[in-house]
Design an enzyme around this catalytic site. Structure first.
Site, PDB file in Angstrom:
ATOM      1  N   SER A  78     -11.295  -0.419  -0.514  1.00 53.29           N
ATOM      2  CA  SER A  78     -10.094  -0.824   0.009  1.00 53.29           C
ATOM      3  C   SER A  78     -10.378  -1.004   1.510  1.00 53.29           C
ATOM      4  O   SER A  78      -9.650  -1.926   2.042  1.00 53.29           O
ATOM      5  CB  SER A  78      -9.568   0.839   0.098  1.00 53.29           C
ATOM      6  N   ASP A 106       0.805  -1.170  -0.100  1.00 50.87           N
ATOM      7  CA  ASP A 106       0.000   0.007  -0.169  1.00 50.87           C
ATOM      8  C   ASP A 106       0.932   1.169  -0.095  1.00 50.87           C
ATOM      9  O   ASP A 106       2.112   1.282  -0.678  1.00 50.87           O
ATOM     10  CB  ASP A 106      -0.836  -0.042   1.182  1.00 50.87           C
ATOM     11  N   HIS A 130      -3.595   6.318   3.888  1.00 49.34           N
ATOM     12  CA  HIS A 130      -4.329   5.189   3.238  1.00 49.34           C
ATOM     13  C   HIS A 130      -3.728   3.681   4.039  1.00 49.34           C
ATOM     14  O   HIS A 130      -4.707   3.023   4.296  1.00 49.34           O
ATOM     15  CB  HIS A 130      -4.260   4.992   1.693  1.00 49.34           C
TER      16      HIS A 130
END
Length: 337
Positions: free
Chosen positions: A291, A107, A140
């Site tokens: 996600s 990620d 994120h």
């Protein structure tokens, strides 16, 4: 990151992704080659179309692909879920239990946070795997890490940064990271990113790299495309593709990808988790997207894998007698997070 749109797909202009066996066939169109971790990026001569060359090489039975661009998948294209929102601190204290399960997380990286300050796995990730501090999707990876550690208490994370602060990465970087996992493969691998391919065919080098992780369960997001167009790598048969449900966990979140290639679904709306420690956020945020539904499914599998092999967990949860199926969304994974 420089990129070019081809239909609904994005590619790195002038780049072809292949392996060594195909280099000689592409030689006359090649300006330079960069190779790392078993992946070759061919930098093409001016005017050469990587999509047309890919088709020509594939007709010869060779492995080739444009270097597709993948994106992290909170709701990327606007609306209330396109960005994180501040939220009060979440009451969670990591327990002392330890699990033999490892979850791979490719990620934007993972930032420091109290939830894993005393963990061995965070000490091992190194500065190159730190989360981006700026960009549309900075934080994120940290957000996903929080969902994973709460969903699978005691599990270790193995972190590799393949997306930049805007949530963008390319196919070459992903394949290289997958190859690096072969030495110590995790039981579960979370891929909360993806994209379309120029021809809607599977990205073969990504598929091959995932297939080499024979003991790993790979979980990937179905994308925030609101369509049934295959979204890769989630649409690969060897991958668990995850769609997002609304906050009530009853219906598909309007932005979520869907289709016969989707295997599971979980809540994707207004989840709260760990985030960057900034003046505005203070280490916590609320966010929406496939996600994060993906991280809930990965965490559930990783937690169950404490007692049985991860592959057996998946067979039981997805194919077991009485497993509830939602058309085009797969098996729902309830969550209390």
């Amino acid at each position: 990151m420089e990129m070019q749109q081809v239909g609904e797909a994005f590619i790195r202009p002038g780049q072809l992704l292949t392996d060594r066996s195909s280099l000689s066939a592409a030689a006359r169109w090649t300006q330079a080659v960069s190779e790392a971790d078993g992946v070759c990026v061919v930098h093409l001569a001016a005017g050469v179309d990587p999509c047309e060359l890919t088709a020509e090489l594939r007709d010869q039975g060779l492995r080739a692909s444009p270097n597709h661009v993948f994106r992290g998948q909170p709701l990327f294209f606007g609306g209330p879920a396109s960005r994180p929102f501040p939220t009060p601190p979440i009451s969670y204290k990591p327990g002392r239990s330890r699990s033999d399960v490892t979850v791979g997380l490719l990620d934007t990286g993972v930032a420091e946070h109290p939830w894993w300050a005393a963990s061995d796995w965070y000490d091992d990730i190194g500065p190159e795997a730190a989360d981006a501090s700026e960009g549309l999707q900075a934080g994120h990876g940290t957000f996903i890490a929080g969902l994973l550690v709460r969903g699978a208490p005691g599990a270790a994370l193995r972190v590799d940064r393949v997306l930049d602060g805007d949530g963008l990465g390319d196919e070459a970087s992903v394949v290289r990271a997958l190859h690096r996992l072969r030495e110590r493969p995790p039981q579960v691998l979370n891929l909360s990113f993806g994209g379309h391919t120029f021809d809607d065919r599977p990205p073969q080098l990504v598929a091959d790299a995932i297939a080499e992780l024979t003991s790993t369960v790979t979980v990937a997001c179905a994308g925030n495309t609101a369509s049934d167009r295959p979204f890769w790598p989630a649409a690969l048969p060897s991958v668990i593709g995850v769609a997002a449900l609304d906050a009530a966990q009853e219906s598909r979140a309007p932005y979520s990808g869907y289709g016969t290639w989707v295997d599971a679904c979980a809540r994707g709306d207004w989840l709260a988790s760990s985030y960057l420690d900034t003046e505005q956020f203070g280490g916590f945020a609320a966010w929406c997207g496939t996600s994060f539904a993906t991280a809930l499914v990965s965490g559930t599998i990783a937690d169950a894998a404490k007692k049985e092999p991860a592959k057996d967990v998946v067979r039981r949860l997805l194919d077991g007698e009485g497993a509830r199926q939602i058309p085009d969304l797969g098996v729902p994974f309830p969550s209390s997070l």
